[in-house]
Design an enzyme around this catalytic site. Structure first.
Site, PDB file in Angstrom:
ATOM      1  N   TRP A 102       0.834  -1.205   0.000  1.00 45.23           N
ATOM      2  CA  TRP A 102       0.000   0.000   0.000  1.00 45.23           C
ATOM      3  C   TRP A 102       0.863   1.247   0.000  1.00 45.23           C
ATOM      4  O   TRP A 102       0.606   2.191  -0.754  1.00 45.23           O
ATOM      5  CB  TRP A 102      -0.973  -0.001   1.169  1.00 45.23           C
ATOM      6  CG  TRP A 102      -1.926  -1.153   1.137  1.00 45.23           C
ATOM      7  CD1 TRP A 102      -2.054  -2.146   2.070  1.00 45.23           C
ATOM      8  CD2 TRP A 102      -2.877  -1.464   0.104  1.00 45.23           C
ATOM      9  NE1 TRP A 102      -3.022  -3.036   1.678  1.00 45.23           N
ATOM     10  CE2 TRP A 102      -3.540  -2.648   0.490  1.00 45.23           C
ATOM     11  CE3 TRP A 102      -3.228  -0.855  -1.106  1.00 45.23           C
ATOM     12  CZ2 TRP A 102      -4.537  -3.238  -0.294  1.00 45.23           C
ATOM     13  CZ3 TRP A 102      -4.221  -1.448  -1.884  1.00 45.23           C
ATOM     14  CH2 TRP A 102      -4.858  -2.619  -1.474  1.00 45.23           C
ATOM     15  N   ASP A 172      -1.735   6.592   6.030  1.00 47.12           N
ATOM     16  CA  ASP A 172      -2.807   5.678   5.651  1.00 47.12           C
ATOM     17  C   ASP A 172      -3.094   4.828   6.890  1.00 47.12           C
ATOM     18  O   ASP A 172      -2.238   4.058   7.330  1.00 47.12           O
ATOM     19  CB  ASP A 172      -2.304   4.818   4.481  1.00 47.12           C
ATOM     20  CG  ASP A 172      -3.327   3.777   4.021  1.00 47.12           C
ATOM     21  OD1 ASP A 172      -4.368   3.604   4.692  1.00 47.12           O
ATOM     22  OD2 ASP A 172      -3.063   3.126   2.986  1.00 47.12           O
ATOM     23  N   LYS A 196     -12.197  -2.091   6.835  1.00 47.21           N
ATOM     24  CA  LYS A 196     -11.395  -2.918   7.736  1.00 47.21           C
ATOM     25  C   LYS A 196     -11.923  -2.856   9.168  1.00 47.21           C
ATOM     26  O   LYS A 196     -11.962  -3.845   9.858  1.00 47.21           O
ATOM     27  CB  LYS A 196      -9.925  -2.473   7.720  1.00 47.21           C
ATOM     28  CG  LYS A 196      -9.341  -2.227   6.334  1.00 47.21           C
ATOM     29  CD  LYS A 196      -8.963  -3.507   5.614  1.00 47.21           C
ATOM     30  CE  LYS A 196      -8.788  -3.318   4.114  1.00 47.21           C
ATOM     31  NZ  LYS A 196      -7.633  -2.533   3.691  1.00 47.21           N
TER      32      LYS A 196
HETATM   33  C1  PLP Z   1      -7.139  -2.156   2.240  1.00 48.28           C
HETATM   34  C2  PLP Z   1      -6.117  -1.107   2.246  1.00 48.28           C
HETATM   35  C3  PLP Z   1      -6.019  -0.151   1.225  1.00 48.28           C
HETATM   36  C4  PLP Z   1      -6.891  -0.187  -0.001  1.00 48.28           C
HETATM   37  O1  PLP Z   1      -8.139   0.255   0.308  1.00 48.28           O
HETATM   38  P1  PLP Z   1      -9.263   0.433  -0.827  1.00 48.28           P
HETATM   39  O2  PLP Z   1     -10.365   1.038  -0.029  1.00 48.28           O
HETATM   40  O3  PLP Z   1      -9.562  -0.946  -1.321  1.00 48.28           O
HETATM   41  O4  PLP Z   1      -8.729   1.313  -1.865  1.00 48.28           O
HETATM   42  C5  PLP Z   1      -5.060   0.830   1.328  1.00 48.28           C
HETATM   43  N1  PLP Z   1      -4.240   0.883   2.383  1.00 48.28           N
HETATM   44  C6  PLP Z   1      -4.307  -0.007   3.394  1.00 48.28           C
HETATM   45  C7  PLP Z   1      -3.371   0.106   4.548  1.00 48.28           C
HETATM   46  C8  PLP Z   1      -5.244  -1.032   3.360  1.00 48.28           C
HETATM   47  O5  PLP Z   1      -5.303  -1.927   4.354  1.00 48.28           O
END
Ligand code: PLP
Length: 360
Positions: A102, A172, A196
């Protein structure tokens, strides 16, 4: 009804109480005679749902008034482009720490719009640790520094933030949002896809300091400009209404649980059950260095692909689902977000013990 223990990395378990409330309110929300799904986003009933959700999130995370909270679409992945388009705007430079896929995606997207620089990476050891940095590693001229706070695929997390001086730190927090307290003032911006730890997929939460809004590149599409959403209370266009409603229910559940301090205590205790077992098992091993272990995502292996596959199959039969590791790393991964009860982890560990005995 037989609900399984779902160790999926995302979309993942939601608190049962949240799902039950949503079920109760499915056909009629309050006395409105309609489902939240069917409501106009411009109605005062929906605005009340929205405002309560934002207020509760602000309270739970202790978000200062000089930060905007935005409820957007496009997932965390769209932020990988929105961040450089909106913020890589003074010196057109930004620093990145690569702690997994990511973080790397965020870096690559930013590199399309300006000078993106890798400050540190843990690719040399399959992202099994968080690289150490010092203040001197960062470019004081960078427009921002980007990190991925909790690495969903590899199971690492930051326990100590990089020292970036006056350069805004952006994180993030998709897979660790609301898992423990976080000092929002240490960041220029935080963002997370909801699927999540918060709600169904469809809403992305952005928490951004006001002074960072309003200086986007000219090429920025209207929908990707933070100003558009900040100036319109996240209702420039139709927001992901239902996902925001579920997020609101989750925020209420968190308040009832005692807030983020209480959740941290619960999550530390829960993760310890699994890590303690992994540290003492002769068959199963955690893949992350002890000091950087995630509270939310716990990858582990037996060292034998066939045995891993057998474990995943038998676990599924026993009601422990989605425990296969990410396709890029193999092995197993137990994602144990807020909604996973400690009994789920205790039962998984019992099952792992039994499997170890039977396959020794
Ligand atoms: C799941 C995840 C993403 C991607 O998220 P989307 O909503 O599918 O774009 C990005 N960063 C992290 C840390 C994630 O766990």
């Amino acid at each position: 009804m037989a609900r399984v223990y779902n160790f999926s990395a995302g979309p993942s378990m939601l608190p049962e109480e949240v799902l039950k409330t949503a079920a109760d309110e499915m056909l009629e929300f309050g006395a409105t005679g309609q489902s939240v799904m069917e409501m106009s986003h411009r109605s005062k009933e929906y605005q009340a749902i929205f405002d309560e959700a934002e207020a509760n999130l602000r309270e739970i995370m202790n978000i200062p008034d000089n930060y905007k909270v935005l409820f957007l679409q496009g997932g965390a992945s769209t932020q990988f482009a929105m961040i450089p388009l909106n913020l890589m705007n003074k010196n057109k430079k930004a620093d990145f720490i690569i702690t997994g896929q990511w973080a790397n995606k965020a870096y690559k997207e930013a590199a399309r719009y300006g000078e993106a620089r890798v400050v540190a990476s843990s690719a040399d050891k399959t992202y099994s640790y968080i690289p150490k940095t010092t203040a001197a590693d960062f470019d004081p001229e960078a427009d921002f520094v980007h990190i991925c706070m909790n690495n969903t695929i590899y199971g690492t997390k930051y326990n100590e933030l990089p020292q970036t001086g006056d350069v805004p730190l952006i994180a993030d927090i998709s897979s660790c949002i609301l898992s423990e307290p976080i000092d929002v003032t240490k960041f220029g911006m935080l963002y997370a896809g909801a699927q999540k730890n918060v709600a169904p997929a469809g809403v992305t939460i952005v928490i951004i300091r006001e002074d960072l809004i309003g200086n986007a590149m000219d090429i920025t599409p209207t929908m990707l400009n933070y100003v558009t959403h900040a100036d319109n209370g996240s209702m420039f266009n139709t927001p992901p209404c239902y996902a925001i409603y579920i997020a609101g229910l989750t925020f209420k559940w968190i308040k009832k649980m005692g807030g983020l301090e209480a959740l941290r205590e619960m999550n530390v205790k829960k993760a310890k059950v699994l890590y303690d077992f992994l540290d003492n098992s002769k068959m199963f091993k955690g893949t992350v260095v002890a000091e950087d272990r995630s509270l939310m995502n716990v990858p582990f292996v037996t060292g034998n692909d066939e045995l891993d596959a057998k474990f995943v199959a038998e676990a599924k039969k026993a009601g422990f689902v989605n425990i296969k590791g990410h396709r890029s790393v193999g092995g197993m991964r137990a994602s144990i977000y807020n909604a996973m009860p400690i009994e789920g982890v205790e039962k998984l560990v019992e099952f792992m013990k039994k499997f170890e005995e039977e396959n020794a």
